[in-house]
Design a protein around this motif. Structure first.
Motif, mmCIF file in Angstrom:
data_model
loop_
_atom_site.group_PDB
_atom_site.id
_atom_site.type_symbol
_atom_site.label_atom_id
_atom_site.label_comp_id
_atom_site.label_asym_id
_atom_site.label_seq_id
_atom_site.Cartn_x
_atom_site.Cartn_y
_atom_site.Cartn_z
ATOM 1 N N ASP A 68 0.808 -1.222 0.000
ATOM 2 C CA ASP A 68 0.000 0.000 0.000
ATOM 3 C C ASP A 68 0.840 1.271 0.000
ATOM 4 O O ASP A 68 0.464 2.269 -0.605
ATOM 5 N N LEU A 69 1.982 1.233 0.694
ATOM 6 C CA LEU A 69 2.792 2.447 0.830
ATOM 7 C C LEU A 69 4.092 2.407 0.039
ATOM 8 O O LEU A 69 4.823 3.385 -0.005
ATOM 9 N N GLY A 70 4.426 1.269 -0.540
ATOM 10 C CA GLY A 70 5.642 1.165 -1.338
ATOM 11 C C GLY A 70 6.927 1.163 -0.539
ATOM 12 O O GLY A 70 7.987 1.481 -1.063
ATOM 13 N N VAL A 71 6.842 0.789 0.732
ATOM 14 C CA VAL A 71 8.023 0.760 1.594
ATOM 15 C C VAL A 71 8.809 -0.518 1.292
ATOM 16 O O VAL A 71 8.231 -1.591 1.168
ATOM 17 N N ASN A 72 10.131 -0.388 1.175
ATOM 18 C CA ASN A 72 10.954 -1.587 0.951
ATOM 19 C C ASN A 72 11.202 -2.287 2.291
ATOM 20 O O ASN A 72 10.842 -1.784 3.349
ATOM 21 N N LEU A 73 11.819 -3.469 2.248
ATOM 22 C CA LEU A 73 11.984 -4.257 3.466
ATOM 23 C C LEU A 73 12.849 -3.563 4.515
ATOM 24 O O LEU A 73 12.609 -3.698 5.707
ATOM 25 N N ALA A 74 13.849 -2.804 4.086
ATOM 26 C CA ALA A 74 14.669 -2.058 5.048
ATOM 27 C C ALA A 74 13.814 -1.006 5.753
ATOM 28 O O ALA A 74 13.920 -0.814 6.969
ATOM 29 N N GLY A 75 12.956 -0.344 4.999
ATOM 30 C CA GLY A 75 12.045 0.635 5.581
ATOM 31 C C GLY A 75 11.022 -0.012 6.503
ATOM 32 O O GLY A 75 10.686 0.535 7.554
ATOM 33 N N VAL A 76 10.535 -1.175 6.109
ATOM 34 C CA VAL A 76 9.599 -1.919 6.950
ATOM 35 C C VAL A 76 10.254 -2.233 8.286
ATOM 36 O O VAL A 76 9.636 -2.083 9.349
ATOM 37 N N ASP A 77 11.507 -2.658 8.264
ATOM 38 C CA ASP A 77 12.233 -2.962 9.494
ATOM 39 C C ASP A 77 12.282 -1.748 10.407
ATOM 40 O O ASP A 77 12.010 -1.846 11.609
ATOM 41 N N VAL A 78 12.593 -0.588 9.853
ATOM 42 C CA VAL A 78 12.664 0.651 10.640
ATOM 43 C C VAL A 78 11.295 0.985 11.228
ATOM 44 O O VAL A 78 11.171 1.275 12.423
ATOM 45 N N VAL A 79 10.263 0.932 10.409
ATOM 46 C CA VAL A 79 8.909 1.258 10.865
ATOM 47 C C VAL A 79 8.468 0.310 11.980
ATOM 48 O O VAL A 79 7.946 0.745 13.013
ATOM 49 N N LEU A 80 8.689 -0.992 11.802
ATOM 50 C CA LEU A 80 8.266 -1.965 12.813
ATOM 51 C C LEU A 80 9.026 -1.784 14.122
ATOM 52 O O LEU A 80 8.449 -1.905 15.203
ATOM 53 N N ARG A 81 10.322 -1.486 14.034
ATOM 54 C CA ARG A 81 11.100 -1.248 15.261
ATOM 55 C C ARG A 81 10.578 -0.019 16.000
ATOM 56 O O ARG A 81 10.466 -0.021 17.229
ATOM 57 N N LEU A 82 10.246 1.028 15.259
ATOM 58 C CA LEU A 82 9.691 2.230 15.891
ATOM 59 C C LEU A 82 8.341 1.940 16.533
ATOM 60 O O LEU A 82 8.062 2.376 17.653
ATOM 61 N N LEU A 83 7.485 1.209 15.836
ATOM 62 C CA LEU A 83 6.182 0.847 16.397
ATOM 63 C C LEU A 83 6.327 -0.008 17.650
ATOM 64 O O LEU A 83 5.596 0.181 18.631
ATOM 65 N N ASP A 84 7.287 -0.933 17.634
ATOM 66 C CA ASP A 84 7.533 -1.770 18.810
ATOM 67 C C ASP A 84 7.996 -0.928 19.993
ATOM 68 O O ASP A 84 7.562 -1.131 21.124
ATOM 69 N N LYS A 85 8.881 0.037 19.736
ATOM 70 C CA LYS A 85 9.360 0.919 20.814
ATOM 71 C C LYS A 85 8.235 1.782 21.364
ATOM 72 O O LYS A 85 8.162 2.009 22.573
ATOM 73 N N LEU A 86 7.352 2.259 20.482
ATOM 74 C CA LEU A 86 6.209 3.047 20.957
ATOM 75 C C LEU A 86 5.292 2.213 21.841
ATOM 76 O O LEU A 86 4.824 2.684 22.878
ATOM 77 N N ARG A 87 5.049 0.978 21.460
ATOM 78 C CA ARG A 87 4.211 0.079 22.257
ATOM 79 C C ARG A 87 4.835 -0.186 23.627
ATOM 80 O O ARG A 87 4.153 -0.222 24.640
ATOM 81 N N GLU A 88 6.152 -0.377 23.646
ATOM 82 C CA GLU A 88 6.860 -0.616 24.907
ATOM 83 C C GLU A 88 6.791 0.597 25.813
ATOM 84 O O GLU A 88 6.684 0.465 27.022
ATOM 85 N N ALA A 89 6.844 1.798 25.218
ATOM 86 C CA ALA A 89 6.816 3.026 26.002
ATOM 87 C C ALA A 89 5.448 3.308 26.624
ATOM 88 O O ALA A 89 5.355 3.998 27.629
#
Length: 90
Positions: A68-89
């Motif tokens: 849907d957003l055209g994000v490559n796998l490296a970008g997906v990794d960054v986005v998921l790590r940020l989302l995980d950190k937000l959830r932890e916070a």
């Protein structure tokens, strides 16, 4: 009664072939995502991958970011790590 009501979202219940069929991807895709560290399915004593509903939803999120957003796998990794950190916070 549905399968979701029997198992917790974190309970590993789907072998890789079933998970791939649910997601509409190849089993190799799921293995590749695991190699990249994007997903971490549980393992049985026989070392077989077993996916939870949470794992299925994470792959759907990965596919959504890519398709849907055209994000490559490296970008997906960054986005998921940020989302995980937000959830932890929270």
């Amino acid at each position: 009664m549905t399968i979701e009501s029997i198992f917790d979202n974190e309970d590993p219940v789907f072998i890789i072939s079933v998970a791939a069929r649910i997601l509409g991807v190849q089993t190799q895709t799921l293995r590749y995502y695991e190699r990249l560290g994007l997903i971490a399915p549980a393992r049985t004593r026989g070392n077989q991958r077993v996916f939870s509903h949470e794992d299925i939803n994470r792959v759907r999120r990965i596919r959504g970011l890519m398709d849907d957003l055209g994000v490559n796998l490296a970008g997906v990794d960054v986005v998921l790590r940020l989302l995980d950190k937000l959830r932890e916070a929270e």
